[in-house]
Motif scaffolding. Structure first.
Motif, PDB file in Angstrom:
ATOM      1  N   UNK A   1       0.775  -1.165  -0.097  1.00  9.91           N
ATOM      2  CA  UNK A   1       0.062  -0.014   0.037  1.00  9.91           C
ATOM      3  C   UNK A   1       0.883   1.148  -0.054  1.00  9.91           C
ATOM      4  N   UNK A   2       2.030   1.128   0.572  1.00  6.93           N
ATOM      5  CA  UNK A   2       2.834   2.403   0.651  1.00  6.93           C
ATOM      6  C   UNK A   2       3.433   2.673  -0.660  1.00  6.93           C
ATOM      7  N   UNK A   3       3.824   1.521  -1.539  1.00  3.56           N
ATOM      8  CA  UNK A   3       4.339   1.765  -2.669  1.00  3.56           C
ATOM      9  C   UNK A   3       3.337   2.033  -3.693  1.00  3.56           C
ATOM     10  N   UNK A   4       2.149   1.659  -3.506  1.00  2.00           N
ATOM     11  CA  UNK A   4       0.874   2.059  -4.570  1.00  2.00           C
ATOM     12  C   UNK A   4       0.680   3.592  -4.141  1.00  2.00           C
ATOM     13  N   UNK A   5       0.525   3.826  -3.239  1.00  2.01           N
ATOM     14  CA  UNK A   5       0.199   5.249  -2.607  1.00  2.01           C
ATOM     15  C   UNK A   5       1.191   6.450  -3.066  1.00  2.01           C
TER      16      UNK A   5
ATOM     17  N   UNK B   1       1.294   6.446  -7.045  1.00  2.00           N
ATOM     18  CA  UNK B   1       0.027   6.997  -7.780  1.00  2.00           C
ATOM     19  C   UNK B   1      -0.100   8.337  -7.180  1.00  2.00           C
ATOM     20  N   UNK B   2      -0.041   8.708  -6.111  1.00  7.13           N
ATOM     21  CA  UNK B   2      -0.444   9.885  -5.521  1.00  7.13           C
ATOM     22  C   UNK B   2       0.541  10.855  -4.773  1.00  7.13           C
ATOM     23  N   UNK B   3       1.953  10.023  -4.599  1.00  4.25           N
ATOM     24  CA  UNK B   3       2.865  10.839  -3.820  1.00  4.25           C
ATOM     25  C   UNK B   3       2.496  10.846  -2.302  1.00  4.25           C
ATOM     26  N   UNK B   4       1.724   9.843  -1.812  1.00  2.00           N
ATOM     27  CA  UNK B   4       1.235   9.885  -0.430  1.00  2.00           C
ATOM     28  C   UNK B   4       1.895   8.752   0.231  1.00  2.00           C
TER      29      UNK B   4
END
Length: 265
Positions: free
Chosen positions: A225-229, A232-235
């Motif tokens: 989830x950390x990699x995905x966010x 995708x969003x820089x979050x």
């Protein structure tokens, strides 16, 4: 008779299913079902069918589609039409017929009430029955993106999709509360694949894995989830996910405790 629009629109009459092959007539039916027992104006219907770029004879074309729809819905041996002309447009009278998109939020509401009362075993079948009504994207218009259809269909589809996500999240929560961690794992992996930006599903999966004695896999989900966010969003993951990761790393025994809840009657 039951109208089904939680997927490609179709009608169940007794044991027989029927559907409309003409796309524009299907759109008209969908809009009238969304606004069942309410008048939908000619302008609203034309916007749903053609968008802003109306053909020269749009009004005449709409009358043709309504005529075709009336023939499709006409019950054998009856003279009455379910679609009535009423200024400034048309209204579909539902009568005693059912619409699956109306049954769906009712079941979700019932499940939500049991969840709030901590009667998780009573909530589960309501959520499962609600989700079982879905056969695909609502109104068969998935994948086209916001604005690709008219405002009535787009708005209704978005509303239904959000309720569906909430229902899936509440069902997973019930499974966790009932100690069905291993059962929830597969479902949550599938939900994450479909909704990679919804952090709640990652949190629930991490907890389900940890309670299934899969601590390493739970931490891998956090990295996912950390990699995905980030990509995708820089979050960064939100505080609930960060707190859960720290608790797993610390071996917090409170994570393994399933609350004792009253059983529904």
């Amino acid at each position: 008779m039951r109208y089904e629009i939680l997927g490609p629109p179709r009608i169940l009459d007794g044991n027989k299913y029927s559907s409309i092959n003409a796309r524009k007539v299907e759109v008209v039916l969908s809009v009238l079902l969304i606004r069942a027992d309410q008048v939908v104006s000619l302008e609203q219907l034309m916007l749903e069918v053609w968008g802003e770029d109306l053909p020269r004879r749009a009004t005449a074309g709409l009358h043709v589609y309504i005529s075709q729809l009336r023939k499709f819905l006409k019950a054998p041996g009856t003279a009455d039409s379910r679609v009535e002309t009423r200024a400034p447009g048309y209204v579909l009278h539902k009568g005693d017929d059912e619409i699956d998109a109306h049954l769906f939020p009712q079941l979700v509401d019932a499940g939500r009430s049991f969840l709030r009362a901590k009667q998780h075993d009573m909530a589960v079948p309501r959520f499962e029955n609600a989700l079982a009504l879905w056969r695909g994207p609502a109104l068969g218009h998935g994948g086209s993106g916001p604005g690709a259809n008219g405002p009535i269909i787009d708005g209704f589809s978005t509303w239904l999709t959000e309720i569906r996500l909430e229902c899936q999240e509440m069902l997973a929560e019930c499974q966790l509360q009932l100690g069905r961690h291993r059962e929830a794992v597969g479902m949550l992996y599938a939900l994450i694949a479909e909704n990679p930006m919804r952090e709640a599903f990652y949190r629930q999966l991490m907890l389900a894995l940890y309670r299934s004695e899969r601590q390493a896999d739970a931490l891998k989900v956090y990295q996912l989830v950390r990699q995905t966010l980030n990509s995708e969003m820089g979050l960064e993951p939100g505080r609930p996910l960060q707190a859960l990761q720290r608790a797993i790393l610390a071996g917090d025994t409170r994570l393994t405790a399933t609350p004792s809840v009253p059983s529904g009657r």
